[in-house]
Design a protein around this motif. Structure first.
Motif, PDB file in Angstrom:
ATOM      1  N   CYS A  39      57.634  52.304  53.364  1.00  8.49           N
ATOM      2  CA  CYS A  39      58.037  53.671  53.734  1.00  8.49           C
ATOM      3  C   CYS A  39      57.093  54.315  54.747  1.00  8.49           C
ATOM      4  CB  CYS A  39      58.160  54.545  52.494  1.00  8.49           C
ATOM      5  SG  CYS A  39      59.358  53.926  51.298  1.00  8.49           S
ATOM      6  N   PRO A  40      55.792  54.361  54.484  1.00  8.88           N
ATOM      7  CA  PRO A  40      54.916  54.971  55.493  1.00  8.88           C
ATOM      8  C   PRO A  40      54.912  54.217  56.815  1.00  8.88           C
ATOM      9  CG  PRO A  40      53.624  53.969  53.718  1.00  8.88           C
ATOM     10  CD  PRO A  40      55.044  53.998  53.256  1.00  8.88           C
ATOM     11  N   MET A  41      55.015  52.891  56.771  1.00  6.02           N
ATOM     12  CA  MET A  41      55.049  52.118  58.018  1.00  6.02           C
ATOM     13  C   MET A  41      56.307  52.438  58.815  1.00  6.02           C
ATOM     14  SD  MET A  41      53.695  48.400  56.633  1.00  6.02           S
ATOM     15  CE  MET A  41      54.203  47.593  58.145  1.00  6.02           C
ATOM     16  N   THR A  42      57.441  52.525  58.129  1.00  7.76           N
ATOM     17  CA  THR A  42      58.699  52.817  58.814  1.00  7.76           C
ATOM     18  C   THR A  42      58.704  54.218  59.392  1.00  7.76           C
ATOM     19  OG1 THR A  42      59.912  51.294  57.374  1.00  7.76           O
ATOM     20  CG2 THR A  42      61.198  52.978  58.528  1.00  7.76           C
ATOM     21  N   LEU A  43      58.297  55.204  58.593  1.00  9.25           N
ATOM     22  CA  LEU A  43      58.292  56.584  59.067  1.00  9.25           C
ATOM     23  C   LEU A  43      57.294  56.779  60.209  1.00  9.25           C
ATOM     24  CD1 LEU A  43      58.647  58.514  55.699  1.00  9.25           C
ATOM     25  CD2 LEU A  43      60.329  58.349  57.541  1.00  9.25           C
ATOM     26  N   ALA A  44      56.175  56.078  60.157  1.00  5.98           N
ATOM     27  CA  ALA A  44      55.200  56.173  61.249  1.00  5.98           C
ATOM     28  C   ALA A  44      55.790  55.614  62.540  1.00  5.98           C
ATOM     29  CB  ALA A  44      53.925  55.420  60.874  1.00  5.98           C
ATOM     30  N   ALA A  45      56.513  54.495  62.442  1.00  8.98           N
ATOM     31  CA  ALA A  45      57.133  53.904  63.629  1.00  8.98           C
ATOM     32  C   ALA A  45      58.213  54.828  64.197  1.00  8.98           C
ATOM     33  CB  ALA A  45      57.727  52.543  63.285  1.00  8.98           C
TER      34      ALA A  45
END
Length: 215
Positions: A91-97
């Motif tokens: 989740c944090p990786m996707t939202l950061a991207a």
């Protein structure tokens, strides 16, 4: 799917994987048998359906108290990601991207600028306050929403996505969920999807292409 430390081979995870496979095959079949009604613009970061899929009615509760439904999403392209605020990795990786891509398409006219919708599938823990704070960490313009389990399940299924609560050894739980991103067109119909790993520059370029291609 998200990753976490717990016994492998448990029934919930197996069921989620089976459901995810079925959903993925269903989406692929839909792509194969949709009639092509309009030229599909060339894109690199996502796979577009030959024709957008009309979603059944849905209504989610935004973190700011408003209602997120098809009417609220019409007018702009929307990238939809299912997750939860306690997610340790995907989740944090996707939202950061997605937030990085958002900065790259920020020069588009505001009226047609794509939006990011983060839908929490953990309403038990993700209060409106928690959602608002979590989404704002990545971008102040990310729209965050959730709903009761039935509403979330129907919404996820309409996007060919799945999620399920999975117990942990310490007595807590995590959420297994589909990790791809759904692409909704300006009519709030399912237009395609993006699978990880996500490239912010390619996403931004493709969203510009879609905005410019839209009638």
């Amino acid at each position: 799917m998200t990753t976490r430390t717990r016994p492998s081979g448990t029934l919930p995870t197996l069921l989620v994987l089976i459901a995810a496979l079925a959903a993925g095959l269903g989406l692929w079949a839909g792509q194969k048998f949709f009639s092509r009604t309009a030229a599909v613009p060339p894109v690199e970061s996502m796979r577009l359906l030959d024709a957008a899929r009309v979603l059944p009615e849905f209504a989610l509760a935004a973190a700011d108290g408003s209602v997120v439904d098809a009417t609220a999403l019409r007018g702009r392209w929307t990238l939809v990601f299912l997750g939860f605020t306690h997610c340790p990795d995907v989740c944090p990786m996707t939202l950061a991207a997605l937030a990085r891509a958002e900065k790259l398409w920020a020069t588009l006219p505001e009226a047609s600028r794509p939006r990011i919708l983060f839908v929490s599938v953990d309403p038990e823990r993700d209060t409106p306050e928690a959602l608002q704070k979590y989404a704002a960490y990545f971008s102040p313009t990310v729209l965050a929403a959730t709903g009761d389990i039935d509403a979330l399940t129907r919404f996820a299924a309409s996007l060919s996505m799945v999620f399920a609560k999975a117990p942990l050894e310490d007595g807590g739980y995590t959420i297994d969920h589909t990790s791809w991103v759904a692409v909704l067109d300006p009519e709030a119909n399912l237009a395609g999807f993006m699978r990880p790993p996500l490239d912010p520059e390619l996403i931004a370029a493709d969203m510009r292409t879609l905005v410019e291609h839209a009638p």
